[in-house]
Design a protein around this motif. Structure first.
Motif, PDB file in Angstrom:
ATOM      1  N   LEU A  56     123.095  84.093  51.249  1.00  0.00           N
ATOM      2  CA  LEU A  56     122.253  85.151  51.813  1.00  0.00           C
ATOM      3  C   LEU A  56     120.786  84.731  51.798  1.00  0.00           C
ATOM      4  O   LEU A  56     120.069  84.927  52.780  1.00  0.00           O
ATOM      5  CB  LEU A  56     122.465  86.453  51.040  1.00  0.00           C
ATOM      6  N   GLU A  57     120.354  84.153  50.670  1.00  0.00           N
ATOM      7  CA  GLU A  57     118.962  83.680  50.580  1.00  0.00           C
ATOM      8  C   GLU A  57     118.697  82.660  51.687  1.00  0.00           C
ATOM      9  O   GLU A  57     117.699  82.732  52.391  1.00  0.00           O
ATOM     10  CB  GLU A  57     118.711  83.015  49.220  1.00  0.00           C
ATOM     11  N   GLY A  58     119.628  81.710  51.795  1.00  0.00           N
ATOM     12  CA  GLY A  58     119.464  80.630  52.761  1.00  0.00           C
ATOM     13  C   GLY A  58     119.383  81.151  54.190  1.00  0.00           C
ATOM     14  O   GLY A  58     118.747  80.547  55.050  1.00  0.00           O
ATOM     15  N   ALA A  59     120.036  82.280  54.450  1.00  0.00           N
ATOM     16  CA  ALA A  59     120.029  82.854  55.799  1.00  0.00           C
ATOM     17  C   ALA A  59     118.827  83.774  56.003  1.00  0.00           C
ATOM     18  O   ALA A  59     118.718  84.441  57.031  1.00  0.00           O
ATOM     19  CB  ALA A  59     121.328  83.615  56.031  1.00  0.00           C
ATOM     20  N   GLY A  60     117.932  83.826  55.008  1.00  0.00           N
ATOM     21  CA  GLY A  60     116.698  84.601  55.180  1.00  0.00           C
ATOM     22  C   GLY A  60     116.728  85.986  54.579  1.00  0.00           C
ATOM     23  O   GLY A  60     115.751  86.729  54.665  1.00  0.00           O
ATOM     24  N   TYR A  61     117.866  86.349  53.964  1.00  0.00           N
ATOM     25  CA  TYR A  61     117.950  87.687  53.355  1.00  0.00           C
ATOM     26  C   TYR A  61     117.482  87.581  51.905  1.00  0.00           C
ATOM     27  O   TYR A  61     118.278  87.531  50.970  1.00  0.00           O
ATOM     28  CB  TYR A  61     119.390  88.219  53.464  1.00  0.00           C
ATOM     29  N   THR A  62     116.167  87.529  51.738  1.00  0.00           N
ATOM     30  CA  THR A  62     115.598  87.132  50.442  1.00  0.00           C
ATOM     31  C   THR A  62     115.287  88.319  49.534  1.00  0.00           C
ATOM     32  O   THR A  62     115.149  88.135  48.339  1.00  0.00           O
ATOM     33  CB  THR A  62     114.290  86.345  50.672  1.00  0.00           C
ATOM     34  N   SER A  63     115.153  89.511  50.088  1.00  0.00           N
ATOM     35  CA  SER A  63     114.804  90.661  49.251  1.00  0.00           C
ATOM     36  C   SER A  63     116.069  91.347  48.766  1.00  0.00           C
ATOM     37  O   SER A  63     117.129  91.236  49.390  1.00  0.00           O
ATOM     38  CB  SER A  63     113.959  91.658  50.030  1.00  0.00           C
ATOM     39  N   VAL A  64     115.935  92.045  47.663  1.00  0.00           N
ATOM     40  CA  VAL A  64     117.105  92.734  47.131  1.00  0.00           C
ATOM     41  C   VAL A  64     116.684  94.100  46.603  1.00  0.00           C
ATOM     42  O   VAL A  64     115.588  94.276  46.076  1.00  0.00           O
ATOM     43  CB  VAL A  64     117.793  91.903  46.025  1.00  0.00           C
ATOM     44  N   VAL A  65     117.547  95.089  46.804  1.00  0.00           N
ATOM     45  CA  VAL A  65     117.316  96.404  46.241  1.00  0.00           C
ATOM     46  C   VAL A  65     118.684  96.982  45.871  1.00  0.00           C
ATOM     47  O   VAL A  65     119.672  96.756  46.556  1.00  0.00           O
ATOM     48  CB  VAL A  65     116.547  97.300  47.247  1.00  0.00           C
ATOM     49  N   ALA A  66     118.722  97.660  44.715  1.00  0.00           N
ATOM     50  CA  ALA A  66     119.971  98.297  44.298  1.00  0.00           C
ATOM     51  C   ALA A  66     120.085  99.635  45.013  1.00  0.00           C
ATOM     52  O   ALA A  66     119.101 100.366  45.140  1.00  0.00           O
ATOM     53  CB  ALA A  66     119.972  98.506  42.793  1.00  0.00           C
ATOM     54  N   THR A  67     121.279  99.965  45.496  1.00  0.00           N
ATOM     55  CA  THR A  67     121.431 101.207  46.248  1.00  0.00           C
ATOM     56  C   THR A  67     122.382 102.202  45.589  1.00  0.00           C
ATOM     57  O   THR A  67     122.230 103.399  45.763  1.00  0.00           O
ATOM     58  CB  THR A  67     121.954 100.918  47.665  1.00  0.00           C
ATOM     59  N   ASP A  68     123.383 101.725  44.876  1.00  0.00           N
ATOM     60  CA  ASP A  68     124.380 102.622  44.295  1.00  0.00           C
ATOM     61  C   ASP A  68     124.779 102.144  42.912  1.00  0.00           C
ATOM     62  O   ASP A  68     124.868 100.950  42.673  1.00  0.00           O
ATOM     63  CB  ASP A  68     125.672 102.658  45.134  1.00  0.00           C
ATOM     64  N   CYS A  69     125.058 103.093  42.053  1.00  0.00           N
ATOM     65  CA  CYS A  69     125.542 102.783  40.707  1.00  0.00           C
ATOM     66  C   CYS A  69     126.526 103.881  40.321  1.00  0.00           C
ATOM     67  O   CYS A  69     126.186 105.062  40.364  1.00  0.00           O
ATOM     68  CB  CYS A  69     124.359 102.741  39.740  1.00  0.00           C
ATOM     69  N   GLU A  70     127.751 103.495  40.025  1.00  0.00           N
ATOM     70  CA  GLU A  70     128.767 104.469  39.607  1.00  0.00           C
ATOM     71  C   GLU A  70     129.328 104.009  38.272  1.00  0.00           C
ATOM     72  O   GLU A  70     129.886 102.922  38.193  1.00  0.00           O
ATOM     73  CB  GLU A  70     129.934 104.524  40.609  1.00  0.00           C
ATOM     74  N   GLN A  71     129.167 104.822  37.264  1.00  0.00           N
ATOM     75  CA  GLN A  71     129.617 104.419  35.938  1.00  0.00           C
ATOM     76  C   GLN A  71     130.546 105.465  35.351  1.00  0.00           C
ATOM     77  O   GLN A  71     130.315 106.662  35.482  1.00  0.00           O
ATOM     78  CB  GLN A  71     128.410 104.254  34.999  1.00  0.00           C
ATOM     79  N   GLU A  72     131.587 104.988  34.668  1.00  0.00           N
ATOM     80  CA  GLU A  72     132.439 105.871  33.881  1.00  0.00           C
ATOM     81  C   GLU A  72     132.373 105.403  32.446  1.00  0.00           C
ATOM     82  O   GLU A  72     132.397 104.204  32.171  1.00  0.00           O
ATOM     83  CB  GLU A  72     133.878 105.825  34.393  1.00  0.00           C
ATOM     84  N   TYR A  73     132.303 106.371  31.538  1.00  0.00           N
ATOM     85  CA  TYR A  73     132.134 106.048  30.124  1.00  0.00           C
ATOM     86  C   TYR A  73     133.399 106.445  29.382  1.00  0.00           C
ATOM     87  O   TYR A  73     133.776 107.619  29.371  1.00  0.00           O
ATOM     88  CB  TYR A  73     130.912 106.767  29.571  1.00  0.00           C
ATOM     89  N   LEU A  74     134.071 105.468  28.791  1.00  0.00           N
ATOM     90  CA  LEU A  74     135.366 105.732  28.169  1.00  0.00           C
ATOM     91  C   LEU A  74     135.225 106.088  26.698  1.00  0.00           C
ATOM     92  O   LEU A  74     136.018 106.842  26.163  1.00  0.00           O
ATOM     93  CB  LEU A  74     136.274 104.512  28.338  1.00  0.00           C
TER      94      LEU A  74
END
Lengths: 330, 155
Positions: free
Chosen positions: A90-108
């Protein structure tokens, strides 16, 4: 449709689905009171269960125990070669930025000071190329199993958007007047923004000619008489290339729908409902549902075709909710 | 913001809003406390080079704040079971995020372990965190609220 290079990259990225993202990762620190306290201070969290000798860690710290920190994970633990390769592609193809969009957590079960954290994760999915307000790129979803002292403690699904940033105009509200002017001109551009143009080609030109005459035309196979929509060169049922058209009556129902909230695009004014409309003829089409608040659209709702003028060049078929007939209960 | 002892939790209940000032300190402290050293969460210059107008809050901090909002409301005996969030408009310094919540589901929990009388409730809350530019976060949180059959304890 993706362009050629995008399509090739899509396929290469897709091949990483199901591969490991982290193998036998070990948390750099055991669960410990100082990190819990620093977390609670930052979050302003004064939950009594998170303090004192019998403290449990705030469950939302789950991911924090797996983070590489400044030095990262190394050796045979932590991030896998496959995940590094995927991000590298992805970096090599120019997609250099990153942002987190979703987080789903379950706590056992609760994590307590002294617990040693181990984890494995896999690349669950890589999206097709998408364009958002931030830019164009790919969503990568991973799913992690987290253990404490070898026993399952939680699961963590995480989605990032790896993208090439869109060119951004000044937007700082505190900036000096030049950028205020820029913001104003941007706003006026927005108000004049026009909806995307349809791509009209010889396979679908008849549909748009129909729209221009306020007729919604469905293709009908010459061979097996199967109706089809959207317009295609051949019949999916029998393969015949011959066809004629049937004019839709305009009656239909909402077969399914989504409500668009985010991201906003210049020509659209979210939130708005996008419906999958089942016409009485049996085919389905995607269109806007109008004449009803976006949060009152329902599956099964009767709708009727009308044509909406988007601008001087573009008219579109949309579907208006038919007011429910009163009475006749039971 | 109190769910008083013996108070019944009902579907449709709205939680009192919680306002969070998005300071530069909160963004950086949250990033470091969550072991997230991505430069966009602490270095404004590098954030701008990457197309962002400023540093912005990381998802782990948002997750922590959403969890806190729920346990603050349901009291010291409340235990988080599930948090699922989606981010939209970023939290930039100087903004304010207002968290609101609506009870979506109330289910019995643990009846087989404790007997009907002692059974707690599993409450699912729909959470929205809105800032000056839109919805920063939307999501759902499931929390166990032990105690009386209908009540929510809070000291």
């Amino acid at each position: 449709m993706s362009e050629q290079s995008g399509g090739d990259l899509d396929a290469r990225l897709k091949a990483y689905e199901g591969r490991a993202a982290a193998v036998a990762g070990v948390g750099k620190d055991r669960v410990n009171e100082p990190m819990i306290r620093h977390w609670c201070e930052a979050m302003g969290d004064r939950h009594p269960a998170y303090a004192g000798p019998d403290a449990m860690a705030p469950p939302t710290m789950l991911q924090a125990w797996t983070m590489g920190g400044l030095s990262g994970h190394s050796g045979h633990t932590g991030r896998s070669q496959a995940y590094d390769e995927l991000l590298g592609l992805l970096e090599g193809a120019g997609y250099t930025s990153v942002v987190a969009t979703d987080c789903e957590q379950e706590y056992l079960r609760p994590l307590r000071p002294g617990d040693e954290i181990t984890f494995d994760s896999m690349i669950e999915s890589v999206s097709a190329r998408k364009t958002t307000k931030l830019g164009t790129g790919y969503f990568v979803t991973t799913r992690m199993d987290v253990r404490a002292g070898g026993r399952p403690a939680g699961t963590h699904r995480f989605r990032i958007f790896k993208y090439a940033p869109a060119v951004r105009k000044p937007r700082d509200p505190e900036a000096a007047s030049p950028s205020t002017e820029a913001a104003v001109s941007e706003a006026s551009t927005v108000s004049r923004a026009r909806r995307p143009r349809p791509v009209v080609n010889r396979d679908n030109a008849g549909f748009w000619e129909g729209v221009a005459r306020h007729r919604l035309l469905i293709q009908r196979c010459d061979g097996c008489k199967t109706l089809r929509f959207p317009w295609l060169p051949g019949c999916n049922a029998c393969g015949s290339l011959g066809w004629d058209t049937v004019e839709a009556s305009g009656e239909g129902t909402v077969y399914s729908y989504v409500v668009m909230h985010h991201p906003p695009f210049p020509a659209f004014d979210p939130p708005y409902a996008v419906g999958l409309i089942e016409l009485t003829e049996g085919v389905r089409m995607i269109s806007n549902v109008v004449g009803v608040p976006h949060d009152e659209v329902r599956i099964g709702m009767p709708v009727r075709l009308e044509f909406e003028r988007a601008d001087e060049e573009l008219e579109l078929p949309v579907f208006r909710a038919v007011a429910a007939v009163e009475g006749s209960g039971g | 913001m109190s769910a008083g002892v013996g108070q019944v939790v009902r579907v449709g209940d709205e939680l009192p809003p919680l306002e969070i000032e998005i300071t530069r300190t909160l963004i950086v402290a949250g990033a470091i406390a969550s072991r997230d050293y991505q430069d966009v969460h602490h270095d404004a210059e590098l954030a701008r080079q990457k197309g962002s107008p400023d540093i912005f809050m990381n998802i782990l901090t948002t997750n922590g704040l959403v969890g806190r909002y729920i346990t603050d409301h349901f009291g010291p005996a409340a235990v988080l079971r599930r948090v699922a969030i989606r981010l939209g408009a970023p939290n930039y310094p100087g903004d304010t995020m207002v968290l609101t919540g609506t009870v979506e589901e109330v289910a019995a929990e643990g009846a087989e372990l404790k007997g009907d009388d002692a059974a707690g409730k599993k409450v699912t809350v729909r959470v929205v965190g809105a800032n000056g530019i839109g919805k920063h976060v939307t999501g759902t949180v499931t929390v166990s609220v032990p105690g009386g059959a209908e009540g929510v304890g809070r000291s």
